[in-house]
Design a protein around this motif. Structure first.
Motif, PDB file in Angstrom:
ATOM      1  N   GLN A   1      21.154   6.586   3.487  1.00 27.95           N
ATOM      2  CA  GLN A   1      21.697   6.072   4.745  1.00 27.95           C
ATOM      3  C   GLN A   1      21.775   7.165   5.802  1.00 27.95           C
ATOM      4  O   GLN A   1      21.579   6.907   6.997  1.00 27.95           O
ATOM      5  CB  GLN A   1      23.073   5.457   4.501  1.00 27.95           C
ATOM      6  CG  GLN A   1      23.027   4.149   3.721  1.00 27.95           C
ATOM      7  CD  GLN A   1      24.397   3.636   3.327  1.00 27.95           C
ATOM      8  OE1 GLN A   1      25.391   4.380   3.351  1.00 27.95           O
ATOM      9  NE2 GLN A   1      24.475   2.366   2.966  1.00 27.95           N
TER      10      GLN A   1
ATOM     11  N   GLU B   1      10.207  -2.740   4.973  1.00 23.17           N
ATOM     12  CA  GLU B   1       9.735  -2.681   6.360  1.00 23.17           C
ATOM     13  C   GLU B   1      10.402  -1.566   7.161  1.00 23.17           C
ATOM     14  O   GLU B   1       9.732  -0.843   7.912  1.00 23.17           O
ATOM     15  CB  GLU B   1       9.981  -4.032   7.037  1.00 23.17           C
ATOM     16  CG  GLU B   1       9.302  -4.167   8.391  1.00 23.17           C
ATOM     17  CD  GLU B   1       7.789  -4.133   8.298  1.00 23.17           C
ATOM     18  OE1 GLU B   1       7.151  -3.529   9.188  1.00 23.17           O
ATOM     19  OE2 GLU B   1       7.246  -4.708   7.341  1.00 23.17           O
ATOM     20  N   SER B   2      11.722  -1.412   7.031  1.00 24.01           N
ATOM     21  CA  SER B   2      12.443  -0.399   7.820  1.00 24.01           C
ATOM     22  C   SER B   2      12.021   1.024   7.469  1.00 24.01           C
ATOM     23  O   SER B   2      12.146   1.930   8.293  1.00 24.01           O
ATOM     24  CB  SER B   2      13.949  -0.565   7.633  1.00 24.01           C
ATOM     25  OG  SER B   2      14.315  -0.378   6.286  1.00 24.01           O
ATOM     26  N   GLN B   3      11.527   1.227   6.250  1.00 23.66           N
ATOM     27  CA  GLN B   3      11.048   2.539   5.841  1.00 23.66           C
ATOM     28  C   GLN B   3       9.560   2.691   6.109  1.00 23.66           C
ATOM     29  O   GLN B   3       9.092   3.784   6.436  1.00 23.66           O
ATOM     30  CB  GLN B   3      11.369   2.774   4.367  1.00 23.66           C
ATOM     31  CG  GLN B   3      12.865   2.811   4.083  1.00 23.66           C
ATOM     32  CD  GLN B   3      13.194   2.950   2.605  1.00 23.66           C
ATOM     33  OE1 GLN B   3      12.315   3.166   1.768  1.00 23.66           O
ATOM     34  NE2 GLN B   3      14.469   2.821   2.266  1.00 23.66           N
ATOM     35  N   ARG B   4       8.844   1.606   6.015  1.00 20.37           N
ATOM     36  CA  ARG B   4       7.395   1.633   6.247  1.00 20.37           C
ATOM     37  C   ARG B   4       7.063   2.156   7.651  1.00 20.37           C
ATOM     38  O   ARG B   4       6.147   2.956   7.831  1.00 20.37           O
ATOM     39  CB  ARG B   4       6.827   0.230   6.043  1.00 20.37           C
ATOM     40  CG  ARG B   4       5.310   0.159   6.202  1.00 20.37           C
ATOM     41  CD  ARG B   4       4.777  -1.248   6.033  1.00 20.37           C
ATOM     42  NE  ARG B   4       3.322  -1.230   6.075  1.00 20.37           N
ATOM     43  CZ  ARG B   4       2.543  -1.039   5.028  1.00 20.37           C
ATOM     44  NH1 ARG B   4       3.069  -0.887   3.837  1.00 20.37           N
ATOM     45  NH2 ARG B   4       1.233  -1.013   5.165  1.00 20.37           N
ATOM     46  N   VAL B   5       7.819   1.697   8.633  1.00 24.76           N
ATOM     47  CA  VAL B   5       7.511   2.075  10.019  1.00 24.76           C
ATOM     48  C   VAL B   5       7.703   3.570  10.274  1.00 24.76           C
ATOM     49  O   VAL B   5       7.191   4.101  11.258  1.00 24.76           O
ATOM     50  CB  VAL B   5       8.385   1.260  11.015  1.00 24.76           C
ATOM     51  CG1 VAL B   5       8.073  -0.216  10.908  1.00 24.76           C
ATOM     52  CG2 VAL B   5       9.869   1.512  10.793  1.00 24.76           C
ATOM     53  N   LEU B   6       8.412   4.246   9.385  1.00 23.13           N
ATOM     54  CA  LEU B   6       8.618   5.688   9.525  1.00 23.13           C
ATOM     55  C   LEU B   6       7.417   6.489   9.033  1.00 23.13           C
ATOM     56  O   LEU B   6       7.310   7.685   9.322  1.00 23.13           O
ATOM     57  CB  LEU B   6       9.861   6.118   8.743  1.00 23.13           C
ATOM     58  CG  LEU B   6      11.190   5.463   9.143  1.00 23.13           C
ATOM     59  CD1 LEU B   6      12.294   5.915   8.204  1.00 23.13           C
ATOM     60  CD2 LEU B   6      11.538   5.788  10.586  1.00 23.13           C
TER      61      LEU B   6
END
Length: 358
Positions: free
Chosen positions: A339, A350-355
């Motif tokens: 966090q 998805e929230s980690q993929r975009v990084l």
């Protein structure tokens, strides 16, 4: 000094393309039509369903999508396309490893079958690696010798169950000594143990194990007894189909299912072939050791878990908790750390993929 983040890439194994992943290739990799077309041609030549058809189906079918000859190919395509999509201006890949079938994916991504390019279509690129993974998946499906079952060695907060490992060792020995029973350690998967064995042994095991965490013991559908002596015939057939001259030294360091490292400058390709199509097929796969060795040897600033799915994330975190990596001692430590600043980035989230994706 480079501003890129040193990154360990982990490749997924079987069981990661499920109902939630249906359409993964269409959603995330529509920009790679040449890659999918090349893999579809290879499948069609073998009389197998095209990956575009399987991925584009209206509904997920356990019987169709999880069978070895289809699941292996789907997971390879998703993971390899994810690998090609990593933003290399931000992430410097320092090493590769994988779980079980993920070893074959790691080989392909490492360049051990030839140069990896941005399109992914090359006679010396992904197609030889795909031939191996599709071929071994087909062999496993055709024989489907034995099966697998998962059971935890840690509690719900990912702390070791006192005496749990020793009890499972003893139970394995006892069942294996019974008439008509063959039971083995298949995979060390962080806080989980994957058993492999014949049907009689797995039934006995299920009868003896105490239910845990509302999920275990868990039988794995359409899985053979991977990484056990029951796979001797599959290993022999694999060696006949895939000669050692197909391999070359990797261009990115690899960590295998023993925790052994294969470097670009010193890898013996004959030994790599023997490990890939003999040892790791019939001997236990220690994914826990692979992750622990990888972080200790290469000190990555990030770990990227390729898709499809993100089910392997827990096993990665549990493996790191065992050695107190980043000061983690429990599931809660890991969650709080993620966090604050994600260290483990799963491309199936998805929230980690975009990084990670360019």
């Amino acid at each position: 000094m480079s501003s890129k983040l040193k990154t360990l890439v982990i490749c997924p194994g079987r069981g990661t393309y499920n109902a939630a992943e249906l359409g993964y290739l269409q959603r995330y990799h529509a920009d790679k039509p040449a890659l999918l077309a090349a893999l579809d041609r290879q499948r069609q030549a073998l009389g197998q369903p095209r990956l575009s058809e399987l991925d584009g189906a209206e509904r997920y079918s356990m019987a169709q999508h999880s069978r070895g000859d289809n699941a292996s190919a789907l997971i390879w395509a998703c993971a390899y396309a994810d690998f090609l999509s990593i933003d290399r201006d931000r992430y410097e890949i320092c090493a590769l490893t994988g779980n079980s079938m993920g070893w074959y994916i790691a080989l392909g991504c490492s360049g051990a079958f030839g140069a990896v390019n941005s399109i992914g279509v090359d006679a010396e690129g992904p197609e030889p690696a795909f031939e191996l993974i599709n071929g071994m998946g087909t062999l496993m499906h055709q024989s489907l010798s034995g099966g697998q079952l998962i059971y935890p060695e840690v509690d719900s907060n990912w702390r070791p169950i006192p005496g749990g490992r020793e009890q499972l060792d003893t139970l394995t020995e006892q069942i294996n000594a019974e008439p008509d029973c063959e039971l083995y350690l298949s995979i060390r998967l962080g806080g989980l143990r994957v058993f492999g064995g014949n049907e009689a042994a797995l039934k006995r095991l299920q009868d003896e194990l105490t239910p845990e965490q509302d999920r275990y013991p868990m039988r794995l559908y359409n899985h053979a007894a991977f990484h056990t002596p029951l796979m001797q015939d599959n290993a022999a057939q694999g060696r006949q189909q895939f000669p050692p001259d197909r391999l070359q030294p990797p261009t990115i360091p690899l960590i295998d299912g023993r925790g052994s490292c294969w470097s670009p400058l010193s890898s013996d390709t004959d030994a790599l072939w023997r490990y890939t199509l003999d040892h790791q097929v019939v001997q236990p796969y220690d994914f826990t050791a692979a992750v622990q060795v990888a972080v200790r040897e290469y000190a990555p600033e990030r770990i990227v878990l390729l898709g499809p799915g993100a089910t392997l994330g827990g096993a990665v975190a549990q493996s790191l908790i065992q050695i107190g990596w980043n000061g983690w001692r429990s599931k809660q430590d890991f969650i709080e750390s993620q966090q604050r600043e994600p260290y483990l980035l799963s491309l199936g989230i998805e929230s980690q993929r975009v990084l990670v994706i360019k």
